[in-house]
Scaffold this motif. Structure first.
Motif, short mmCIF file in Angstrom:
data_model
loop_
_atom_site.label_atom_id
_atom_site.label_comp_id
_atom_site.label_asym_id
_atom_site.label_seq_id
_atom_site.Cartn_x
_atom_site.Cartn_y
_atom_site.Cartn_z
N TRP A 272 21.60 -36.08 -17.21
CA TRP A 272 21.94 -34.80 -17.84
C TRP A 272 20.72 -33.89 -17.95
CZ3 TRP A 272 26.79 -34.33 -17.47
CH2 TRP A 272 27.67 -35.40 -17.72
N ALA A 273 19.60 -34.42 -18.42
CA ALA A 273 18.41 -33.59 -18.60
C ALA A 273 17.93 -33.01 -17.28
CB ALA A 273 17.30 -34.41 -19.26
N GLY A 274 17.96 -33.83 -16.23
CA GLY A 274 17.53 -33.35 -14.92
C GLY A 274 18.42 -32.25 -14.40
N SER A 275 19.72 -32.39 -14.63
CA SER A 275 20.67 -31.37 -14.19
C SER A 275 20.43 -30.05 -14.90
CB SER A 275 22.09 -31.85 -14.44
OG SER A 275 23.03 -30.84 -14.14
N GLN A 276 20.26 -30.11 -16.22
CA GLN A 276 19.98 -28.90 -16.99
C GLN A 276 18.73 -28.19 -16.46
OE1 GLN A 276 20.09 -30.39 -21.17
NE2 GLN A 276 20.96 -28.38 -21.61
N ASN A 277 17.69 -28.94 -16.20
CA ASN A 277 16.45 -28.34 -15.72
C ASN A 277 16.64 -27.65 -14.39
OD1 ASN A 277 14.93 -29.14 -17.94
ND2 ASN A 277 14.31 -31.08 -17.02
N LEU A 278 17.38 -28.28 -13.48
CA LEU A 278 17.63 -27.67 -12.18
C LEU A 278 18.37 -26.34 -12.32
CD1 LEU A 278 18.68 -30.84 -10.13
CD2 LEU A 278 16.71 -29.37 -9.63
N PHE A 279 19.37 -26.33 -13.20
CA PHE A 279 20.15 -25.11 -13.38
C PHE A 279 19.33 -24.02 -14.04
CE2 PHE A 279 23.32 -22.40 -15.51
CZ PHE A 279 24.12 -22.08 -14.43
N TYR A 280 18.65 -24.38 -15.12
CA TYR A 280 17.86 -23.39 -15.86
C TYR A 280 16.71 -22.83 -15.02
CZ TYR A 280 20.24 -24.91 -20.16
OH TYR A 280 21.16 -25.20 -21.12
N GLN A 281 16.22 -23.61 -14.06
CA GLN A 281 15.13 -23.13 -13.21
C GLN A 281 15.63 -22.29 -12.04
OE1 GLN A 281 13.10 -26.74 -12.12
NE2 GLN A 281 12.46 -27.16 -14.21
N GLY A 282 16.94 -22.15 -11.93
CA GLY A 282 17.51 -21.31 -10.88
C GLY A 282 17.76 -22.02 -9.57
N ASN A 283 17.72 -23.37 -9.56
CA ASN A 283 17.89 -24.12 -8.31
C ASN A 283 19.35 -24.46 -8.00
OD1 ASN A 283 14.97 -25.72 -9.43
ND2 ASN A 283 15.03 -24.34 -7.67
N LEU A 284 20.25 -24.24 -8.94
CA LEU A 284 21.68 -24.53 -8.74
C LEU A 284 22.51 -23.28 -8.94
CD1 LEU A 284 22.09 -27.84 -10.83
CD2 LEU A 284 21.54 -27.64 -8.41
N ALA A 285 23.53 -23.12 -8.10
CA ALA A 285 24.48 -22.02 -8.31
C ALA A 285 25.53 -22.39 -9.34
CB ALA A 285 25.17 -21.67 -6.99
#
Length: 439
Positions: A272-285
Motif C-alpha cells: 500500500w505505501a509503495g502504491s501511494q508513493n507512486l501515485f503521489y509522485q505522478g508515476n501512475l495515471a
C-alpha cells in the motif's frame, strides 16, 4: 438516535450478566482463568486500546464523552501488530487492562470467545444506518461482538489532468472507440491503463504507468474476486469448503495479472505505501486504493490538485470492494462492562465527529450523508457507492484468516505476478495449503 445509550443502560444489567458469563467460560477453555483486575484508571476513567490512525478518529468522541459524562477516556495507541498481540494475550489471560478495544474486522472471529455480546445496542434503527456488510461482520455466532466505528473500501483514484486533457480524450476515443472517462469496468480500466502507459519525456523509458499491480497485499485481489461474481471469497465459512481454485477466483487472478504490462516493475514487493508513493509522485495515471487516501495527499505532490475519485471498478459480477472496518468491542472479563458499553453506544451516536479527523472515516450511512457536497469529502460518494454495491462482501469469518493471508494468499500473489506464472496451478496449491489450515 438519542435513545440508544439509555435503552442499553436499562437492559444491560440483566442481559449482559448472563451473556458475559458465558463468554468468560468459553474463553477459559483457551487457557484463561482468574479474576480480572481493575483496568487502568479509576472508576471515572475508561481505557481504550486502538491502532495508530484510530486514535485520531476516536479523540473527538472521547473528548465529548468526558464533557457530557465526566468520564475520562484514555486512548492507548499501539502499532497494528502490537495491538493484536496485546489484545490476544490479555483476553487469553482473562485479565484485560483495557475496557474497550478497537478491533480490525478480520480479528473479530478470533477474539469473539473473549468479547461481551453487544446485542442490546444493535436495534433495528442502528442496523438500518449501517452497511449490510458491517452488520454481518459484527456478528460472531449468535451475538454481535463489535460496533463499527469507521469503515473503508478501495475506490478508484485517477489523474484528472490526464483524463480531462482534450488531446488525450481525442486520441483515446480514436483508438478505443468510446469516450475517455473514469473507468467503471474491467475492460475500461485495462484500456485506460494501456493508453496512459507511456514515455512522457522522450528519453525512451516509460515514466508514466496506467496503473499499479500490488503483489505484497491481498485485499485488492480479493475485491477482484468479488467483482468476478464470487459469493464465497477464498472459502465458504459455513461449510468449510475452500473455493480459491474455482473459475471465478481464476478469472479474477488472470485479470489481476493481465495489468502487469501497464504497471511498474517489482509488483511482487509492492504494498500500500509503495502504491501511494507512486501515485503521489505522478508515476501512475490510476490506482485502486483505500478511500481515506483522498485526504492524505502531500502538499508538495505534483498531482495534489488533479485527483479524481470514483467508485471501485466492476467485473462480470459488478462493482465490488472489500469493507475495511474497525469495531469497538468490550472484553467479557472486564470490570467496567456497563461503562464500556455506554461509551460504545455513545461512539455510535456521535460517529459523525470522526469525519473531520485526519482519516475522515465514519461507519454510519447518515454520517457519510452529512458531508454530501462538502468540499474535501468528494471521496464519500465513491465510498458509499462501493460499500452499497451488492458484491461488496466481507472477508470470511474464520479464526484462521490472518494465517491464511500471511502464509498462503500473499505468497500466492507474489508468485502470480512473476512472468510465466501458472495461475491454475498456483490456486490449486493454495487450496491444499488452506485446507490444511482450516481442517
Amino acid at each position: 438516535m438519542k435513545t440508544l445509550r439509555t435503552q442499553a443502560s436499562r437492559t444491560r444489567r440483566v442481559a449482559i450478566a448472563a451473556a458475559g458469563t458465558a463468554a468468560v467460560v468459553a474463553l477459559s477453555g483457551c487457557g484463561a482463568g482468574g479474576a480480572a483486575p481493575e483496568s487502568e484508571g479509576g472508576a471515572d476513567t475508561l481505557t481504550v486500546v486502538v491502532e495508530g490512525g484510530g486514535k485520531a478518529e476516536l479523540q473527538p468522541i472521547a473528548d465529548l464523552y468526558k464533557e457530557e459524562t465526566g468520564t475520562e477516556v484514555t486512548l492507548v495507541e499501539l502499532p497494528y501488530a502490537g495491538l493484536y498481540d496485546r489484545i490476544s494475550s490479555e483476553l487469553q489471560s482473562g485479565s484485560p487492562s483495557f475496557d474497550v478495544a478497537a478491533l480490525d474486522a478480520i480479528w473479530l472471529t478470533s477474539f469473539a470467545p473473549g468479547l461481551a455480546p453487544l446485542d442490546d445496542l444493535f436495534t433495528e434503527d442502528v442496523q438500518a444506518d449501517l452497511f449490510d456488510g458491517l452488520v454481518t461482520e459484527a456478528k460472531a455466532g449468535e451475538s454481535f461482538v463489535g460496533m463499527p466505528v469507521w469503515t473503508n473500501s478501495e475506490v478508484l483514484f485517477y489523474r484528472t489532468d490526464l483524463f480531462e486533457d482534450e488531446q488525450n480524450k481525442a486520441d483515446f476515443e480514436a483508438e478505443y472507440g468510446y469516450p475517455l472517462a473514469a473507468p467503471t469496468t474491467w475492460e475500461q480500466y485495462a484500456d485506460a491503463a494501456e493508453f496512459f502507459t507511456r514515455d512522457t519525456d522522450g528519453d525512451g523509458e516509460i515514466d508514466l504507468y496506467g496503473t499499479d499491480v500490488k503483489g505484497a497485499v491481498e485485499t485488492e485481489w480479493l475485491a477482484t474476486v468479488s467483482q468476478a461474481g464470487e459469493e464465497h471469497m477464498i472459502l465458504d465459512a459455513e461449510t468449510g469448503e475452500v473455493t480459491i481454485d474455482n473459475a471465478a477466483h481464476k478469472e479474477a487472478l488472470d485479470y489481476y495479472v493481465s495489468l502487469l504490462p501497464y504497471a511498474p516493475s517489482g509488483a511482487a514487493q509492492l504494498d500500500w505505501a509503495g502504491s501511494q508513493n507512486l501515485f503521489y509522485q505522478g508515476n501512475l495515471a490510476m490506482m485502486r486504493f483505500w478511500g481515506h487516501a483522498y485526504r492524505q495527499t502531500p502538499a508538495d505532490s505534483p498531482v495534489k490538485d488533479a485527483i479524481g475519485v470514483a467508485p471501485m471498478i466492476g467485473g462480470p459480477g459488478g462493482v465490488a470492494g472489500v469493507p475495511g472496518a474497525w469495531y469497538l468491542s468490550v472484553p467479557a472479563a472486564g470490570r467496567k462492562q456497563e461503562a464500556a458499553k455506554d461509551f460504545v453506544g455513545f461512539a455510535y451516536e456521535h460517529n459523525d465527529l470522526a469525519a473531520d479527523t485526519s482519516l475522515g472515516l465514519v461507519a454510519r450511512k447518515s454520517a457519510f450523508e452529512s458531508k454530501a457536497g462538502e468540499e474535501g469529502f468528494e471521496n464519500y460518494t465513491a465510498l458509499v457507492d462501493t460499500l452499497e454495491a451488492p458484491q461488496t462482501l466481507p472477508r470470511p469469518a474464520t479464526a484462521e484468516w490472518q494465517e491464511i493471508v500471511d502464509s498462503v494468499l500473499i505468497p500466492t500473489l507474489q508468485k502470480a505476478v512473476e512472468p510465466g506464472a501458472d495461475t491454475a496451478a498456483l490456486l490449486a496449491a493454495a487450496k491444499s495449503q488452506i485446507e490444511a489450515i482450516v481442517q
